[in-house]
Design an enzyme around this catalytic site. Structure first.
Site, PDB file in Angstrom:
ATOM      1  N   ASP A  37       0.859  -1.191   0.000  1.00  0.00           N
ATOM      2  CA  ASP A  37       0.000   0.000   0.000  1.00  0.00           C
ATOM      3  C   ASP A  37       0.885   1.226   0.000  1.00  0.00           C
ATOM      4  OD1 ASP A  37      -3.211   0.353   0.720  1.00  0.00           O
ATOM      5  OD2 ASP A  37      -1.999   2.109   1.221  1.00  0.00           O
ATOM      6  N   ASP A  63       5.002   3.940  -4.318  1.00  0.00           N
ATOM      7  CA  ASP A  63       4.198   4.226  -5.500  1.00  0.00           C
ATOM      8  C   ASP A  63       4.376   3.092  -6.496  1.00  0.00           C
ATOM      9  OD1 ASP A  63       3.021   5.144  -7.823  1.00  0.00           O
ATOM     10  OD2 ASP A  63       4.244   6.963  -7.979  1.00  0.00           O
ATOM     11  N   ASN A  90      -4.958  -4.874  -6.916  1.00  0.00           N
ATOM     12  CA  ASN A  90      -6.219  -4.326  -6.430  1.00  0.00           C
ATOM     13  C   ASN A  90      -6.188  -2.810  -6.254  1.00  0.00           C
ATOM     14  OD1 ASN A  90      -8.867  -4.393  -4.740  1.00  0.00           O
ATOM     15  ND2 ASN A  90      -7.349  -3.459  -3.378  1.00  0.00           N
ATOM     16  N   TYR A 156     -11.293   6.734 -15.712  1.00  0.00           N
ATOM     17  CA  TYR A 156     -11.482   5.488 -14.976  1.00  0.00           C
ATOM     18  C   TYR A 156     -11.982   4.382 -15.897  1.00  0.00           C
ATOM     19  CZ  TYR A 156     -12.941   2.450 -11.090  1.00  0.00           C
ATOM     20  OH  TYR A 156     -13.082   1.394 -10.214  1.00  0.00           O
ATOM     21  N   LYS A 160      -9.945   0.838 -16.657  1.00  0.00           N
ATOM     22  CA  LYS A 160     -10.461  -0.478 -16.312  1.00  0.00           C
ATOM     23  C   LYS A 160     -10.699  -1.345 -17.550  1.00  0.00           C
ATOM     24  CE  LYS A 160     -10.379   0.053 -11.846  1.00  0.00           C
ATOM     25  NZ  LYS A 160      -9.470  -0.751 -10.995  1.00  0.00           N
TER      26      LYS A 160
END
Length: 252
Positions: A37, A63, A90, A156, A160
């Site tokens: 993370d 990052d 994820n 976005y 995706k």
């Protein structure tokens, strides 16, 4: 879940939301988890949560859109747990639901970097190790926005759709090496992902027409359950699939 005990799993965006839920589920199945993370405190908190429950985990931060960081995350799995069996891409960020004419360069570059470039860099770093072992599973968190044009803004949605293309390419290219690549397509889910929207802008006004079809809000653990299934041997013959986890939104 079948085949996950003692496996080495990397989960990105694991400091909160779907990533945290997936990390906890993998650990409860006996996997050793790299909690990756950008937020170091959040990653360490999830490691502590896993260890308190008797599991094994380490944190990796940075990052993920930087190849050196992606390489370091994979190397953490190898040095800490002896290899990498599962990669869960994820980590993601939302856009501002902007229509294409309104997307700034900064928004486009940030969303594509986090949602598409980072999964590519991690996948590229992990694949040689999986190929050498002759086995591996990659699970990507896509979105309903990967299946339609009415679920999010231009940046976005493009990111995706690109992630689905990456998923399917890897599935085809590496299935003879024993590697599977699949994705989930979450619908509306309760997570901590930031969303800043101007309701009067063109994109949000258009998208508002389609919001009645989203179904119930999912919990992060609903998505995590699908991720862990796709990574497990229970899905041994599932490859190149994009699985909607959306209360039927994709069927409307």
């Amino acid at each position: 879940m079948d085949g996950l005990a003692d496996s080495s799993v990397v989960v990105t965006g694991a400091g909160s939301g779907i990533g945290r839920a997936a990390a906890l589920r993998f650990a409860s199945a006996g996997a050793k988890v790299v909690v990756a993370d950008i937020n170091a405190d959040a990653a360490q908190a999830v490691v502590a949560e896993i260890e308190a429950a008797g599991g094994t985990a380490v944190a990796a931060t940075g990052d993920l859109g930087d190849q050196a960081v992606a390489d370091a995350v994979v190397e953490t799995a190898i040095t800490s747990f002896g290899g990498i069996d599962v990669l869960v891409n994820n980590a993601g960020v939302m856009d501002s639901m902007s229509a294409a004419a309104d997307v700034s360069d900064a928004e486009w570059e940030r969303v594509l970097r986090v949602n598409l470039t980072a999964p590519f860099l991690l996948t590229r770093a992990a694949l040689p190790h999986m190929v050498a072992k002759g086995k591996g599973a990659i699970v990507n968190t896509a979105s309903e926005a990967a299946l339609r044009g009415s679920a999010a803004g231009a940046a976005y949605t493009a990111s995706k759709h690109g992630l689905v293309g990456l998923t399917r390419s890897v599935a085809v290219m590496y299935r003879d090496s024993g590697i599977r690549a699949n994705a989930i397509a979450p619908g509306a889910t309760l997570t901590g992902i930031a969303l800043t929207v101007d309701p009067d802008a063109h994109g949000p006004r258009v998208l508002a027409r389609y919001r009645q079809n989203i179904g119930r809000l999912a919990q992060a653990d609903d998505q995590a359950a699908a991720i862990v299934f796709l990574a497990s041997d229970a899905a041994a013959n599932v490859n190149g699939v994009v699985l909607p986890v959306d209360d039927g939104w994709a069927a409307v």
